[in-house]
Design a protein around this motif. Structure first.
Motif, mmCIF file in Angstrom:
data_model
loop_
_atom_site.group_PDB
_atom_site.id
_atom_site.type_symbol
_atom_site.label_atom_id
_atom_site.label_comp_id
_atom_site.label_asym_id
_atom_site.label_seq_id
_atom_site.Cartn_x
_atom_site.Cartn_y
_atom_site.Cartn_z
ATOM 1 N N GLN A 164 -45.040 43.006 37.467
ATOM 2 C CA GLN A 164 -43.947 42.891 38.429
ATOM 3 C C GLN A 164 -44.109 41.659 39.314
ATOM 4 O O GLN A 164 -43.133 40.972 39.644
ATOM 5 N N GLU A 165 -45.369 41.359 39.689
ATOM 6 C CA GLU A 165 -45.612 40.155 40.492
ATOM 7 C C GLU A 165 -45.258 38.894 39.710
ATOM 8 O O GLU A 165 -44.680 37.952 40.252
ATOM 9 N N TRP A 166 -45.608 38.894 38.425
ATOM 10 C CA TRP A 166 -45.269 37.748 37.575
ATOM 11 C C TRP A 166 -43.753 37.541 37.547
ATOM 12 O O TRP A 166 -43.261 36.410 37.691
ATOM 13 N N GLY B 218 -39.452 34.388 38.676
ATOM 14 C CA GLY B 218 -38.004 34.541 38.676
ATOM 15 C C GLY B 218 -37.439 34.813 37.297
ATOM 16 O O GLY B 218 -36.241 34.605 37.053
ATOM 17 N N LEU B 219 -38.284 35.302 36.370
ATOM 18 C CA LEU B 219 -37.856 35.549 34.994
ATOM 19 C C LEU B 219 -37.654 37.034 34.735
ATOM 20 O O LEU B 219 -38.232 37.887 35.414
ATOM 21 N N LYS B 220 -36.863 37.321 33.720
ATOM 22 C CA LYS B 220 -36.765 38.677 33.231
ATOM 23 C C LYS B 220 -37.955 38.949 32.319
ATOM 24 O O LYS B 220 -38.587 38.022 31.819
ATOM 25 N N GLN B 221 -38.242 40.235 32.084
ATOM 26 C CA GLN B 221 -39.440 40.578 31.328
ATOM 27 C C GLN B 221 -39.422 39.987 29.924
ATOM 28 O O GLN B 221 -40.446 39.465 29.452
ATOM 29 N N ASN C 86 -50.286 46.072 40.814
ATOM 30 C CA ASN C 86 -50.505 46.350 42.231
ATOM 31 C C ASN C 86 -51.875 46.959 42.505
ATOM 32 O O ASN C 86 -52.038 47.710 43.458
ATOM 33 N N ALA C 87 -52.859 46.654 41.659
ATOM 34 C CA ALA C 87 -54.211 47.122 41.958
ATOM 35 C C ALA C 87 -54.678 46.451 43.238
ATOM 36 O O ALA C 87 -54.578 45.249 43.381
#
Length: 648
Positions: free
Chosen positions: A200-202, A207-210, A320-321
């Motif tokens: 999610q951070e990436w 600013g890209l979609k998965q 989010n670790a």
């Protein structure tokens, strides 16, 4: 077995003279050549421990050209030349020699320089051996503790950080069933503190979609061998991989160290280490990874298996670790900040502290050199032992030797009793020689002997006294300029300069100003009994725009005055205009009257960088237009405080 030395000198008489000096001292001269090609052939055949290398040689190529090839083979070398003007010295320094000899020289100068060079080379070898041994044991121990998912990779990064520094790390893999994918990545945010960048951070950062991000990762590849990419070669890597280009854009990195690890036939792993500095990685890092190949394979063989399931379905990869936080204040007492330049200083401190080698701390007045020396002592095996601070500039010229080494009763008029000097006072501990550049030449000679022989002789004494003392020196002056002026000994400079630590001025670590200001406000508020919460937004903005010629010391003094004058719960005025000119006023005044050579140089380089769109390396880069090596230009950019955001 005698130490083998190879001489590269195009004047026969000079080469013969050097040979006699060396043979008389017990060294083996295993070859003499006058040209680069012949010398390289002889060096490869004889494999000497040291090469004496003239700058100007017969035929094609100079000694500086040859130095790079010698360095690749792990051989120490010392330059010998009659001409060391600033331009030649700058080019020679880029090759990181182990010393300089200026013609004409005395026999003693030659032998002392060689001894120092061999000492520095041996220290370098021993240091690398200890580093490799340490990393081996740390990688083995990493699996013994309880680890949550992802913690092993974070621990791996922490193990590498002191030895191969990075600001951003990715760990990637590929299997026959999946595309190439990043399985974990971390951004360094403070000393020993990292932010985990999950999927999610990436997506947020890029600013890209998965789907687009997954496709982007396919531009990465795993080569067969490790490699490093600085400057122009890093730009070439960006051109060949959109993923690396994206990382450069999002995380402001300028160099790459790539480590492929083949722990499984079908599950290769690649570690990419990125650094903000454009020239941080070198062949020494490459050699270290070569020695660690088996240890890395074993580490990832144990740790990668549990990650395979997550790799097959990247959308479920844990994110989010929480990053583990450490209190840097307890590790580096008295040093406040988290800027990139300061993190580099922290890395240097942790590397050198465990060893007894000499350290040279460089930096402008007020940058905290004494604090760094205290931290080195705090993290060393000498912690709790004597720590003696000496301001060399404050010692009376007639009493310098007595203050440092002591004197016997009756040694001179007024010596009514014996006096124990600072070196004896620091026995089994550390001595900090601040402003080392102010020492008289005759005392420099004696200090060099102390560093070499580990013994002193009191003034008026008849015998020597063994001393077990670690020496940390510091200066705000350019010792190389003092050497060229003849006021500082070249041999002493190289003996002290085994491990230099360069402290950044406050203007190069502006992000630390709020932390420092609030720290000093709290300190002096407690001392005066006032309740002050901090700075107003306008006051902080003034601090951020100021250029701080007095660095941290100036900031502390200003905050103390502000606390004393404050009558409210926050400081709303800092009165910089009363104390000195702010940045904008200073620029206006300089333009109205005159500019220094450094200011003119800064403006000229900045204009060239803007013309080249910030590009330093390559055919159309700023270095080519300025006709200087890119590494030299990068050093100037750093020294002159030119930031990327100023280039445009």
């Amino acid at each position: 077995m005698m130490t083998k030395i190879f001489i590269v000198e195009d004047h026969f008489a000079q080469a013969h003279s050097l040979k006699l000096i060396l043979q008389k001292a017990g060294y083996e001269v295993c070859g003499i050549e006058a040209s680069m090609d012949a010398a390289l052939e002889g060096i490869m055949k004889e494999k000497p421990q040291l090469v004496l290398l003239d700058i100007f040689l017969k035929g094609n190529g100079t000694g500086i050209d040859l130095a790079g090839k010698i360095k690749e083979r792990g051989i120490a070398f010392v330059y010998i030349s009659a001409n060391f003007d600033s331009e030649i010295l700058a080019a020679a320094k880029e090759t990181q020699p182990y010393g300089f000899l200026i013609k004409p020289f005395r026999d003693k100068d030659v032998l002392v320089t060689i001894e120092i060079a061999l000492f520095r080379h041996q220290y370098s070898l021993e240091s690398n051996y200890h580093k490799i041994e340490l990393i081996h044991s740390q990688l083995e121990d990493a699996h013994l503790a309880d680890n949550k998912e992802g913690d092993l990779f974070l621990r791996f990064g922490r193990i590498l950080q002191p030895h191969i520094p990075f600001d951003f790390m990715t760990i990637s893999t590929a299997t026959p069933d999946t595309d190439f994918i990043i399985i974990d990545s971390y951004r360094r945010v403070a000393f020993n503190e990292y932010q985990r960048i999950g999927l999610q951070e990436w997506l947020t950062i890029t600013g890209l979609k998965q789907s687009a991000f997954v496709a982007l990762q396919k531009t990465l590849s795993i080569p067969a061998e490790p490699g490093y990419f600085n400057g122009e070669s890093f730009e070439q890597e960006m051109a060949s991989s959109k993923m690396i280009k994206t990382i450069e854009r999002c995380f402001d990195v300028n160099s790459l160290f790539r480590i492929p690890v083949f722990s499984h036939v079908d599950l290769p792993v690649q570690v990419n280490l990125f650094n903000r500095r454009p020239d941080v990685y070198n062949k020494g890092h490459l050699d270290m990874i070569g020695f660690l190949r088996n240890a890395l394979q074993n580490f990832f063989k144990k740790s990668i298996t549990s990650t395979v399931g997550a790799v097959a379905n990247p959308s479920t990869t844990k994110i989010n670790a929480p990053s583990a936080r450490r209190n840097t204040g307890s590790v580096f007492p008295g040093i406040i900040g988290m800027s990139h330049g300061l993190l580099t200083v922290f890395d240097n401190i942790t590397q050198v502290a465990p060893f007894d080698t000499s350290v040279l701390i460089l930096g402008e007045s007020g940058t905290g050199k004494e604090r760094v020396a205290e931290c080195i002592q705090h993290l060393s095996a000498r912690k709790g032992k004597a720590f003696v601070k000496v301001n060399c500039a404050a010692l009376p010229p007639s009493l310098v030797e007595s203050e440092l080494f002591g004197h016997e009763k009756g040694a001179f008029t007024g010596a009514a009793e014996a006096h124990i000097g600072h070196f004896e006072q620091a026995a089994n501990g550390t001595i900090f020689l601040d402003e080392i550049g102010e020492l008289p030449l005759d005392v420099q000679v004696k200090l060099l002997r102390v560093l070499q022989e580990k013994e002193i002789r009191r003034v008026g004494g008849k015998s020597t006294i063994k001393v077990n003392v670690r020496v940390i020196a510091a200066t705000n002056r350019n010792l190389e300029e003092l050497v060229t002026q003849g006021s500082f000994r070249l041999d002493l400079y190289y003996r002290l300069n085994v491990f230099p630590i360069q402290l950044p001025p406050l203007r190069e670590r502006r992000e630390d100003i709020p932390l420092l200001a609030n720290y000093f406000i709290k300190k002096y508020a407690e001392m005066t009994g006032k309740k002050i919460e901090g700075l107003s937004e306008n006051a902080l903005q003034e601090l951020m725009e100021y250029n701080w010629p007095g660095n941290i010391r100036e900031l502390e003094n200003l905050m103390e005055r502000c606390v004393l004058r404050s009558s409210g719960s926050s400081i709303t005025e800092v009165n910089l205009a009363v104390n000195t000119l702010n940045v904008k006023d200073a620029v206006n005044v300089a333009e109205s009257f005159f500019k220094t050579i450094e200011e003119n140089e800064r403006e000229y380089i900045l204009s060239i960088l803007k013309k080249c769109n910030g590009r330093v390396w390559g055919k159309n880069g700023a270095a080519a237009l300025l006709k200087m090596p890119p590494t030299t230009l990068n050093s100037k950019i750093k020294k002159l405080g030119i930031k990327r955001e100023f280039i445009g």
